[in-house]
Design an enzyme around this catalytic site. Structure first.
Site, mmCIF file in Angstrom:
data_model
loop_
_atom_site.group_PDB
_atom_site.id
_atom_site.type_symbol
_atom_site.label_atom_id
_atom_site.label_comp_id
_atom_site.label_asym_id
_atom_site.label_seq_id
_atom_site.Cartn_x
_atom_site.Cartn_y
_atom_site.Cartn_z
ATOM 1 N N HIS A 122 -15.723 -64.980 46.651
ATOM 2 C CA HIS A 122 -14.250 -65.063 46.771
ATOM 3 C C HIS A 122 -13.709 -63.974 47.697
ATOM 4 O O HIS A 122 -12.555 -63.576 47.570
ATOM 5 C CB HIS A 122 -13.566 -64.934 45.403
ATOM 6 C CG HIS A 122 -14.189 -65.750 44.319
ATOM 7 N ND1 HIS A 122 -13.719 -66.987 43.937
ATOM 8 C CD2 HIS A 122 -15.286 -65.519 43.548
ATOM 9 C CE1 HIS A 122 -14.483 -67.470 42.968
ATOM 10 N NE2 HIS A 122 -15.442 -66.598 42.719
ATOM 11 N N SER A 149 -5.355 -55.525 74.631
ATOM 12 C CA SER A 149 -4.026 -56.122 74.575
ATOM 13 C C SER A 149 -3.206 -55.579 75.729
ATOM 14 O O SER A 149 -3.328 -54.415 76.090
ATOM 15 C CB SER A 149 -3.352 -55.781 73.247
ATOM 16 O OG SER A 149 -1.946 -55.911 73.372
ATOM 17 N N LYS A 208 -5.646 -51.652 71.048
ATOM 18 C CA LYS A 208 -6.300 -52.875 70.587
ATOM 19 C C LYS A 208 -7.653 -53.124 71.221
ATOM 20 O O LYS A 208 -7.917 -52.786 72.365
ATOM 21 C CB LYS A 208 -5.400 -54.083 70.864
ATOM 22 C CG LYS A 208 -4.172 -54.105 69.988
ATOM 23 C CD LYS A 208 -4.485 -54.603 68.597
ATOM 24 C CE LYS A 208 -4.421 -56.107 68.583
ATOM 25 N NZ LYS A 208 -4.427 -56.653 67.235
ATOM 26 N N GLU A 231 -13.459 -65.132 68.029
ATOM 27 C CA GLU A 231 -12.349 -66.031 67.686
ATOM 28 C C GLU A 231 -12.456 -67.354 68.443
ATOM 29 O O GLU A 231 -12.247 -68.434 67.884
ATOM 30 C CB GLU A 231 -11.013 -65.375 68.035
ATOM 31 C CG GLU A 231 -10.703 -64.126 67.250
ATOM 32 C CD GLU A 231 -9.481 -63.428 67.837
ATOM 33 O OE1 GLU A 231 -9.659 -62.492 68.634
ATOM 34 O OE2 GLU A 231 -8.363 -63.848 67.519
ATOM 35 N N LYS A 236 -19.955 -90.985 75.845
ATOM 36 C CA LYS A 236 -20.521 -89.935 76.691
ATOM 37 C C LYS A 236 -19.681 -88.667 76.773
ATOM 38 O O LYS A 236 -20.204 -87.568 76.592
ATOM 39 C CB LYS A 236 -20.799 -90.502 78.084
ATOM 40 C CG LYS A 236 -22.075 -91.358 78.077
ATOM 41 C CD LYS A 236 -22.322 -92.105 79.351
ATOM 42 C CE LYS A 236 -21.603 -93.439 79.426
ATOM 43 N NZ LYS A 236 -21.868 -94.386 78.330
HETATM 44 N N1 ARG Z 1 -20.729 -97.711 82.011
HETATM 45 C C1 ARG Z 1 -21.181 -98.524 80.923
HETATM 46 C C2 ARG Z 1 -21.321 -97.690 79.647
HETATM 47 O O1 ARG Z 1 -21.353 -96.516 79.753
HETATM 48 C C3 ARG Z 1 -22.503 -99.119 81.239
HETATM 49 C C4 ARG Z 1 -22.793 -100.402 80.548
HETATM 50 C C5 ARG Z 1 -21.878 -101.455 81.008
HETATM 51 N N2 ARG Z 1 -22.296 -102.739 80.570
HETATM 52 C C6 ARG Z 1 -21.478 -103.781 80.649
HETATM 53 N N3 ARG Z 1 -21.932 -104.913 80.271
HETATM 54 N N4 ARG Z 1 -20.256 -103.675 81.090
HETATM 55 O O2 ARG Z 1 -21.355 -98.194 78.537
#
Ligand code: ARG
Length: 459
Positions: free
Chosen positions: A157, A278, A284, A291, A326
């Site tokens: 705690h 600071s 400081k 952080e 991605k």
């Molecule tokens: N740029 C697309 C992705 O990252 C690749 C696959 C696209 N395939 C499709 N049938 N449009 O998912």
């Protein structure tokens, strides 16, 4: 104009906004090396199977190497109209070698192509995370070795609980980060199967050899179901999950560094390299790196939630939603690597204040449990009664404004007559930690045994 790759049935090109929402090249160009590697393996396999002529395969191979060097030299003409890395590479290959380029996509789809590229990329990140974790673990071990018997308050705690050692505290994080490393290793093992050859979703009628491409790309085997191969991103989710757990560990340690370096604690001092001043308050010295590390962890957790959310409603097989995998994974991976490197630096350059730690360890009646245990062991009291007696002694000491060892024997005996002089032996913080000899306990011998075990394991 309509798209050169798929424009056959289209009369008009896309709206500018459509192009903006559809294109992924601004971020998936990061997969260029994996994309070219996958294409080379695919072309070689097609030739070995007699699906491509050797001369076409050779032209493709050389062309792909040229594309690779163009991208690496920074003079590749990336095009948003060509949507993604796959079509950018293939279009450039066509410029370079002409007609054979159009044969590369035989028995393949961008669906298995992107799944392959991304698996290769995430696989590398699992390895990189493991290496960075090793480096951090070594820094913590070095710290722990130097401080295995430096007494500090252990908290529950965030209230003083029982004395522990600084080395023991560092070793707690060694255990956590080692499990994190194990999770990245587990994820890597599970993801190491090849989607290539699943084609769009159903497989292909061409006599391809998926085992050959799997092997060429360092996968253990091809994925066994073509629908699964193109439509799951569990490998990315597993990476993000492993990253999220590791991130939480990093964030907790960062939080402790922030607390410990405050004027109220002064347990540690962050080195100049990891602090800032600071612009108004000359005194400081702010722990900005810790952080920011604590804050940046939010990006990793956010990426994980984002990709789970993308995936949760998708029917099989591929949907374009999956293109959103991605950026989340890229950002989470970059953030994790930065956080691991920053933490390693902060731990390596930390100054630990032994005197402050020890003084704090003695405050707050931290050896009250030792006193209660002594009453059980030496005076035969049931633990509950010993707990009550000790509580009364703590209240007495608190009223007098002293610590437990500063009470006189007479005062102690007024609370319980079974107490003798020998009790003072267990009230010191060094005796307290030395007595915690149970496996995994805070006794310096135990801590050193764990350090030795880890050093041996890491080689
Ligand atoms: N740029 C697309 C992705 O990252 C690749 C696959 C696209 N395939 C499709 N049938 N449009 O998912």
């Amino acid at each position: 104009s309509s798209n050169a790759m798929w424009g056959g049935r289209f009369a008009a090109g896309p709206d500018a906004i459509m192009e903006a929402i559809n294109a992924s090249i601004s971020f998936d160009k990061r997969l260029y090396a994996q994309d070219i590697r996958g294409s080379r393996a695919h072309a070689a396999m097609l030739a070995a199977q007699g699906i491509l002529t050797d001369s076409d395969a050779e032209a493709i191979r050389e062309g792909l190497l040229t594309v690779l060097s163009e991208i690496e030299a920074g003079d590749f003409p990336f095009s948003t109209a060509l949507e993604d890395i796959h079509m950018n590479v293939e279009a450039r290959l066509k410029d370079l070698i002409g007609e054979p380029a159009g044969r590369l996509h035989t028995a393949r789809s961008r669906n298995d192509q992107v799944a392959t590229d991304f698996r290769l990329w995430v696989r590398d990140q699992c390895d990189a995370a493991g290496h960075s974790l090793d480096t951090l673990i070594r820094a913590l071990l070095t710290r722990a070795e130097a401080t295995a018997d430096w007494v500090m308050p252990g908290f529950t705690h965030l209230q003083t609980a029982q004395p522990v050692t600084f080395g023991h505290h560092m070793m707690a994080y060694v255990e956590m980060f080692a499990r994190d490393k194990g999770r990245f290793g587990d994820a890597r093992r599970r993801m190491n199967e090849s989607p290539l050859g699943a084609a769009a979703l159903a497989g292909t009628g061409f006599p391809i050899d998926r085992f050959a491409t799997a092997e060429a790309l360092g996968f253990d085997r091809p994925m066994a179901n073509s629908l699964d191969a193109v439509s799951d991103r569990d490998f990315a989710l597993e990476f993000l999950s492993s990253a999220s757990i590791c991130a939480v560990h990093l964030s907790r340690l960062a939080e402790e560094l922030v607390i410990w370096s405050s004027a109220q604690f002064r347990f540690v001092a962050m080195s100049d390299k990891w602090s800032t001043g600071s612009s108004i308050m000359p005194q400081k010295r702010n722990p900005d790196a810790a952080e920011l590390l604590r804050a940046k962890i939010g990006r990793i957790l956010g990426a994980s939630v984002a990709l789970f959310t993308v995936m949760k409603g998708l029917p099989l097989a591929y949907s374009k939603d999956m293109q959103e995998d991605k950026e989340q994974v890229f950002d989470a991976a970059d953030t994790l690597m930065l956080a691991l490197a920053a933490m390693t630096g902060m731990i390596s350059d930390l100054t630990v204040n032994r005197e402050k730690l020890e003084a704090a360890a003695s405050n707050g009646f931290s050896t009250a449990t030792d006193l209660a245990d002594w009453l059980v062991r030496e005076a035969g009291l049931p633990f509950r009664e010993a707990h009550h007696v000790t509580g009364t002694l703590v209240a007495l000491a608190e009223k007098k404004g002293v610590d437990l060892p500063d009470l006189t024997l007479a005062e102690m005996r007024s609370v319980h007559p079974a107490i003798t002089d020998a009790v003072f032996g267990v009230l010191g913080v060094h005796n307290s930690v030395a007595s915690r000899q149970s496996y995994g306990g805070t006794a310096p011998d135990q801590v050193r045994a764990q350090i030795a075990r880890w050093k041996q394991a890491l080689g």
